[in-house]
Design a protein around this motif. Sequence first.
Motif, PDB file in Angstrom:
ATOM      1  N   HIS A  32       0.814  -1.219   0.000  1.00  0.00           N
ATOM      2  CA  HIS A  32       0.000   0.000   0.000  1.00  0.00           C
ATOM      3  C   HIS A  32       0.850   1.274   0.000  1.00  0.00           C
ATOM      4  CE1 HIS A  32      -3.774  -2.177   0.509  1.00  0.00           C
ATOM      5  NE2 HIS A  32      -3.140  -2.959   1.351  1.00  0.00           N
ATOM      6  N   HIS A  33       2.152   1.136  -0.261  1.00  0.00           N
ATOM      7  CA  HIS A  33       3.046   2.281  -0.469  1.00  0.00           C
ATOM      8  C   HIS A  33       3.121   3.216   0.743  1.00  0.00           C
ATOM      9  CE1 HIS A  33       2.710   0.709  -4.457  1.00  0.00           C
ATOM     10  NE2 HIS A  33       1.493   1.167  -4.639  1.00  0.00           N
ATOM     11  N   ILE A  34       3.073   2.629   1.937  1.00  0.00           N
ATOM     12  CA  ILE A  34       3.104   3.457   3.146  1.00  0.00           C
ATOM     13  C   ILE A  34       4.427   4.210   3.258  1.00  0.00           C
ATOM     14  CG2 ILE A  34       2.919   3.439   5.660  1.00  0.00           C
ATOM     15  CD1 ILE A  34       0.340   2.704   4.170  1.00  0.00           C
ATOM     16  N   PHE A  35       5.530   3.541   2.920  1.00  0.00           N
ATOM     17  CA  PHE A  35       6.840   4.188   3.034  1.00  0.00           C
ATOM     18  C   PHE A  35       6.956   5.360   2.062  1.00  0.00           C
ATOM     19  CE2 PHE A  35       7.601  -0.240   4.347  1.00  0.00           C
ATOM     20  CZ  PHE A  35       8.077  -0.004   5.623  1.00  0.00           C
ATOM     21  N   GLU A  36       6.459   5.175   0.842  1.00  0.00           N
ATOM     22  CA  GLU A  36       6.536   6.249  -0.145  1.00  0.00           C
ATOM     23  C   GLU A  36       5.691   7.450   0.275  1.00  0.00           C
ATOM     24  OE1 GLU A  36       5.862   3.143  -0.783  1.00  0.00           O
ATOM     25  OE2 GLU A  36       7.268   2.389  -2.285  1.00  0.00           O
ATOM     26  N   ILE A  37       4.514   7.163   0.829  1.00  0.00           N
ATOM     27  CA  ILE A  37       3.633   8.246   1.269  1.00  0.00           C
ATOM     28  C   ILE A  37       4.285   9.045   2.396  1.00  0.00           C
ATOM     29  CG2 ILE A  37       1.415   8.741   2.384  1.00  0.00           C
ATOM     30  CD1 ILE A  37       0.300   6.280   0.870  1.00  0.00           C
ATOM     31  N   LEU A  38       4.869   8.343   3.360  1.00  0.00           N
ATOM     32  CA  LEU A  38       5.541   9.033   4.462  1.00  0.00           C
ATOM     33  C   LEU A  38       6.756   9.814   3.967  1.00  0.00           C
ATOM     34  CD1 LEU A  38       5.373   6.296   7.253  1.00  0.00           C
ATOM     35  CD2 LEU A  38       3.995   8.359   7.053  1.00  0.00           C
ATOM     36  N   PHE A  39       7.479   9.229   3.009  1.00  0.00           N
ATOM     37  CA  PHE A  39       8.648   9.916   2.458  1.00  0.00           C
ATOM     38  C   PHE A  39       8.233  11.217   1.768  1.00  0.00           C
ATOM     39  CE2 PHE A  39      11.440  10.746  -1.169  1.00  0.00           C
ATOM     40  CZ  PHE A  39      12.664  10.856  -0.528  1.00  0.00           C
ATOM     41  N   ASP A  40       7.203  11.149   0.924  1.00  0.00           N
ATOM     42  CA  ASP A  40       6.730  12.351   0.235  1.00  0.00           C
ATOM     43  C   ASP A  40       6.228  13.398   1.231  1.00  0.00           C
ATOM     44  OD1 ASP A  40       7.358  11.169  -2.106  1.00  0.00           O
ATOM     45  OD2 ASP A  40       5.312  10.714  -2.731  1.00  0.00           O
ATOM     46  N   LEU A  41       5.574  12.927   2.285  1.00  0.00           N
ATOM     47  CA  LEU A  41       5.085  13.860   3.300  1.00  0.00           C
ATOM     48  C   LEU A  41       6.246  14.565   3.996  1.00  0.00           C
ATOM     49  CD1 LEU A  41       2.639  14.988   4.826  1.00  0.00           C
ATOM     50  CD2 LEU A  41       2.835  13.065   6.407  1.00  0.00           C
ATOM     51  N   MET A  42       7.300  13.827   4.299  1.00  0.00           N
ATOM     52  CA  MET A  42       8.468  14.443   4.937  1.00  0.00           C
ATOM     53  C   MET A  42       9.149  15.442   4.009  1.00  0.00           C
ATOM     54  SD  MET A  42      10.258  11.462   7.241  1.00  0.00           S
ATOM     55  CE  MET A  42      10.385  10.257   5.924  1.00  0.00           C
ATOM     56  N   VAL A  43       9.128  15.156   2.706  1.00  0.00           N
ATOM     57  CA  VAL A  43       9.749  16.075   1.744  1.00  0.00           C
ATOM     58  C   VAL A  43       9.029  17.416   1.728  1.00  0.00           C
ATOM     59  CG1 VAL A  43      10.137  16.477  -0.720  1.00  0.00           C
ATOM     60  CG2 VAL A  43      10.745  14.280   0.285  1.00  0.00           C
ATOM     61  N   ILE A  44       7.701  17.382   1.639  1.00  0.00           N
ATOM     62  CA  ILE A  44       6.976  18.651   1.583  1.00  0.00           C
ATOM     63  C   ILE A  44       6.995  19.354   2.941  1.00  0.00           C
ATOM     64  CG2 ILE A  44       5.511  17.858  -0.309  1.00  0.00           C
ATOM     65  CD1 ILE A  44       3.233  17.551   1.688  1.00  0.00           C
ATOM     66  N   TYR A  56      -1.644  20.744   8.573  1.00  0.00           N
ATOM     67  CA  TYR A  56      -0.918  20.595   7.308  1.00  0.00           C
ATOM     68  C   TYR A  56      -0.950  19.142   6.834  1.00  0.00           C
ATOM     69  CZ  TYR A  56       2.820  21.156   3.873  1.00  0.00           C
ATOM     70  OH  TYR A  56       3.550  21.179   2.713  1.00  0.00           O
ATOM     71  N   ILE A  57      -0.712  18.212   7.751  1.00  0.00           N
ATOM     72  CA  ILE A  57      -0.727  16.791   7.389  1.00  0.00           C
ATOM     73  C   ILE A  57      -2.129  16.365   6.959  1.00  0.00           C
ATOM     74  CG2 ILE A  57      -0.471  14.449   8.302  1.00  0.00           C
ATOM     75  CD1 ILE A  57       1.824  15.471  10.009  1.00  0.00           C
ATOM     76  N   ALA A  58      -3.133  16.804   7.717  1.00  0.00           N
ATOM     77  CA  ALA A  58      -4.507  16.449   7.368  1.00  0.00           C
ATOM     78  C   ALA A  58      -4.893  16.979   5.991  1.00  0.00           C
ATOM     79  CB  ALA A  58      -5.465  16.997   8.426  1.00  0.00           C
ATOM     80  N   LYS A  59      -4.342  18.121   5.626  1.00  0.00           N
ATOM     81  CA  LYS A  59      -4.674  18.734   4.341  1.00  0.00           C
ATOM     82  C   LYS A  59      -3.985  18.028   3.177  1.00  0.00           C
ATOM     83  CE  LYS A  59      -4.330  23.151   1.856  1.00  0.00           C
ATOM     84  NZ  LYS A  59      -3.858  24.555   1.933  1.00  0.00           N
ATOM     85  N   ASN A  60      -2.772  17.521   3.391  1.00  0.00           N
ATOM     86  CA  ASN A  60      -1.966  17.017   2.280  1.00  0.00           C
ATOM     87  C   ASN A  60      -1.871  15.500   2.182  1.00  0.00           C
ATOM     88  OD1 ASN A  60      -0.457  19.488   0.943  1.00  0.00           O
ATOM     89  ND2 ASN A  60      -0.490  19.874   3.139  1.00  0.00           N
ATOM     90  N   ILE A  61      -2.169  14.784   3.247  1.00  0.00           N
ATOM     91  CA  ILE A  61      -1.927  13.340   3.232  1.00  0.00           C
ATOM     92  C   ILE A  61      -2.809  12.630   2.210  1.00  0.00           C
ATOM     93  CG2 ILE A  61      -3.593  12.815   5.059  1.00  0.00           C
ATOM     94  CD1 ILE A  61      -0.138  11.185   4.611  1.00  0.00           C
ATOM     95  N   PHE A  62      -4.038  13.094   2.024  1.00  0.00           N
ATOM     96  CA  PHE A  62      -4.934  12.443   1.065  1.00  0.00           C
ATOM     97  C   PHE A  62      -4.429  12.623  -0.364  1.00  0.00           C
ATOM     98  CE2 PHE A  62      -8.698  12.606  -1.739  1.00  0.00           C
ATOM     99  CZ  PHE A  62      -9.133  11.299  -1.570  1.00  0.00           C
ATOM    100  N   ALA A  63      -3.973  13.829  -0.671  1.00  0.00           N
ATOM    101  CA  ALA A  63      -3.463  14.091  -2.020  1.00  0.00           C
ATOM    102  C   ALA A  63      -2.210  13.269  -2.305  1.00  0.00           C
ATOM    103  CB  ALA A  63      -3.169  15.579  -2.186  1.00  0.00           C
ATOM    104  N   ILE A  64      -1.361  13.114  -1.293  1.00  0.00           N
ATOM    105  CA  ILE A  64      -0.147  12.316  -1.476  1.00  0.00           C
ATOM    106  C   ILE A  64      -0.494  10.849  -1.671  1.00  0.00           C
ATOM    107  CG2 ILE A  64       1.958  11.523  -0.327  1.00  0.00           C
ATOM    108  CD1 ILE A  64       2.084  14.251   1.049  1.00  0.00           C
ATOM    109  N   ALA A  65      -1.415  10.343  -0.870  1.00  0.00           N
ATOM    110  CA  ALA A  65      -1.793   8.933  -0.975  1.00  0.00           C
ATOM    111  C   ALA A  65      -2.398   8.617  -2.336  1.00  0.00           C
ATOM    112  CB  ALA A  65      -2.771   8.572   0.139  1.00  0.00           C
ATOM    113  N   LYS A  66      -3.112   9.573  -2.918  1.00  0.00           N
ATOM    114  CA  LYS A  66      -3.738   9.338  -4.219  1.00  0.00           C
ATOM    115  C   LYS A  66      -2.709   9.149  -5.321  1.00  0.00           C
ATOM    116  CE  LYS A  66      -7.378  11.123  -5.842  1.00  0.00           C
ATOM    117  NZ  LYS A  66      -8.401  12.035  -6.375  1.00  0.00           N
TER     118      LYS A  66
END
Length: 277
Positions: A32-44, A56-66
């Motif tokens: 389910h790409h959990i590591f990639e999602i967390l990595f992208d979140l840390m980048v932004i 900020y996390i609540a606003k962006n996590i859905f867009a990153i997961a998509k």
Amino acid sequence: MDVLVDKFLADTGYAYRTEFFPIELMLYFEKHHIFEILFDLMVILSKDRPLSIEDYIAKNIFAIAKRYSQINTFINIPDEIDSEKIISTFQCNEQRCPIIRLQESLNAKFGMQTVIKRLKRCDLLDKNIIMFGDKSYFSQAKEYFYFHQKFSVTPTTSLQKLQSHVLERVKSLRVDPHHSVIKCSERIVLLGRPGCGKHRIAKWLANQLKICLVSVTDLTAYHEREWNSFGKALDCGSQENVHTSELITSIVQHRLMNADCCTSGWILLDFPNTSED
């Protein structure tokens, strides 16, 4: 084991016990790409440095997961090329990807917000979307959609090949994202009676497959020699004559989760211990 841990902590003051994720959970995270999602979140997060982390996390996590659940494609069609034939070719696809002709939608003054509302109303917003348009439409669409792939059509482009290539890329990107943390690698456990040549075979396999050779005997010797937290715990266990199977398991898990084992794979020796050993 609890006796060993209590004595070790009392004598040394070091906390060696570390929690490790079981392999099944790691594979679930990978799927389910959990590591990639967390990595992208840390980048932004590192770029924006917001004051309100929770919002900020609540606003962006859905867009990153998509980005990992929805693979969108943009196909650039210049004005001189007939788009009707191209679109009709893509409309007959097995994956039932929604086809959006941006020129038609935006010229009708729908706007991207209206396009999104229509997709949502038809329950197509989470599907793998294929959009057609020229460069000017792409600049508008990328403000609302994340595109994993972009193609350009020329007069010599084979439409059938383009369609099959796009759909195959959609499949492959869903399985193997562009910066997957854990790659598919060899994982081998070599078992056998004492003296049967396990180490010789393991060395040959590790050399042939270019993977890490993980020997429990070598691991315990290394930690005892380095006198780190694992080595001190092993020493306490040997002095107290306490069974240390849980400690050995933790040492093995720690080694197998290292970067070299995750990327290139591993072959495991001397684990688990058998009655013959």
